[in-house]
Design a protein around this motif. Sequence first.
Motif, short mmCIF file in Angstrom:
data_model
loop_
_atom_site.label_atom_id
_atom_site.label_comp_id
_atom_site.label_asym_id
_atom_site.label_seq_id
_atom_site.Cartn_x
_atom_site.Cartn_y
_atom_site.Cartn_z
N UNK A 301 0.82 -1.21 0.00
CA UNK A 301 0.00 0.00 0.00
C UNK A 301 0.86 1.26 0.00
N UNK A 302 0.43 2.24 -0.77
CA UNK A 302 1.16 3.51 -0.83
C UNK A 302 0.75 4.41 0.33
N UNK A 303 1.70 5.11 0.92
CA UNK A 303 1.35 6.09 1.95
C UNK A 303 0.87 7.39 1.30
N UNK A 304 0.42 8.32 2.10
CA UNK A 304 0.06 9.63 1.56
C UNK A 304 1.30 10.47 1.27
N UNK A 305 2.39 10.14 1.96
CA UNK A 305 3.59 10.97 1.85
C UNK A 305 4.83 10.08 1.88
N UNK A 306 5.78 10.36 1.01
CA UNK A 306 7.05 9.62 0.94
C UNK A 306 8.20 10.60 1.15
N UNK A 307 9.08 10.27 2.11
CA UNK A 307 10.23 11.12 2.40
C UNK A 307 11.49 10.44 1.88
N UNK A 308 12.22 11.14 1.02
CA UNK A 308 13.46 10.62 0.46
C UNK A 308 14.54 11.69 0.56
#
Length: 589
Positions: A301-308
């Motif tokens: 499942x994809x999150x609402x926010x991705x931090x890279x």
Amino acid sequence: MINTEIVKRKIELLPDHPGCYLMKNKDGTIIYVGKAKSLVKRVKQYFTRPQEGKVFRMVLEVTDFDTIETDSEKESLLLEINLIQKYYPKYNIMLKDGKMYPYIALKKMGDPYLKIARNDRDKSFSYFGPFPNSGSAYRMIDLLNKIYPLRKCKNIPNRACLYYHLGQCMGPCINDISKSDNKDMISHITKFLNGDASEVKQEMTAKMRAAANDLRFEEAQEYKETLDTIENVLSSQKIMMQDHIDRDIVGYSQRDGYISILFLLYRKGVLLGKNLFVVEKFDDINSELTDYIYQFYLNHPKPKELIISEKSIADILESSLGIKVIVPSRGVKKDLLFMALENAKAGLDEHFMTARLEDDNLKLLEELGNMLNISTPLDIELYDNSHLQGTEAIGAMVKFINGVKVPSMYRKYKIRQENKRDDLASMEEVLTRRLTRLKEENSKMPDLIIVDGGMTQVEIAYNVREQLNVNVNIAGLAKNDKHETDALINGNTGEFIPLNHKSPLFFMLMRMQDEVHRFAISYHRHKREKSFFETIYDDIPGIGKKRRIQLLSAYPTLDSLKSVTLEELKQIIPEESAKLILEKRDSRK
């Protein structure tokens, strides 16, 4: 290195457009699929630049290639993944994680109950997760069933079960439970699963004290054990973010031809766990990160926010995944990125320390002896130095007997010579002190001494041996221009012997190398804590007290900084600061 006339002519016709390329061998089999912003620039690099390792082996096999142009980089990424899944080329790496992460499902209507669910499609349930570790989900359900009088039976029976008589179920089989009571229990469980256990802890504490005051000590002990269980279950799910947003944080680390990619999974602000993948490095780091991150969310499942940490891949990930991608420069999110980096680094180190542990050590030592043309080295000593900008310089020796470390025989050395930054002089001092003592005490010499620092360190060890006139074999571990260990040096002949990064012997040597590094760094940290000192991170713009502490935690010595790339360092500090640190590091070599 162009293998055929066909390849040469096709390279000349390549367009300066985004797209995918499909490398083929002499049988016409697709052996690698890649993507590029510019097909001409990317494909040309394989044949006009020196390659090594897995890429070198792939290029040797290529006799032809095809290309497919796309309108955008995003389209090339989507096409690349589809082609990989269609052809499964042998040089492409797919993340091996076919697990479906479980959810905790709470029945919304009627008599509430909990269950483990493999997806979140049934709208009659509220879902919490997914949990990367199914054991965590089951422990949470067991705890909630103990705290709250939830229905336990899948099908309601005609009479009360044992849970009702134990006070762990309200007995909907024999009692008419009001909607308000069920709604109240659902509300409390939802708060607990979202990380707020304050109410239930207060209630349990009050019941424990009341039971103790009434001399009901067994009952009080049960409440105490429940409180302890709550702490244990929630300790790994600490709320770090107060906005309760689903977000994932991706950090990575690389060494010796391998990359570790780590996903920290936060759901509703709660850290539910992590996922670590260690793969052999093949392409440039940004291209590989893009591929692996996209692959991960094909099955999760994809999150609402991705931090890279990489700005250069943020746009393509945001457009292809359809989620918000953030590259933080400061604050709590930057701290989370640093935590992901530390976990990725630790995971990669652990991989090298634990990989191939089932291998036959004696057989590998025989192989090592044959490579060096010496008797099987059953007694091996490895040496390393550690300092940070010339402060608190130390030396360390670890011993392996029959391929197994023997910590009781490790030795530490405080460097006495004046120039603490001179690694060669430090190595000469440590080896001289060690071998002189063994000679004077008429003790057994090791079968093999391994130094880590290339030919110069091997020459130092050789000179010490000759000056002291002792009989001991010398070897060294050599690194390439990317600071990756790729060869063994025979100290008797000066021969460089290539190491296969997938061989059991390579992993055994890496475990030994990691152990001497670990021992040296731990001793250095211990000495450092006892004194005030300057570090390489001082006087760097953008490095304040907090970042300095983070850097010292991740890279405590100059030696630990040797293999760090600009991309990796940018995960925790600004790019300009990272460049200055690397310039300062390189000036100390």
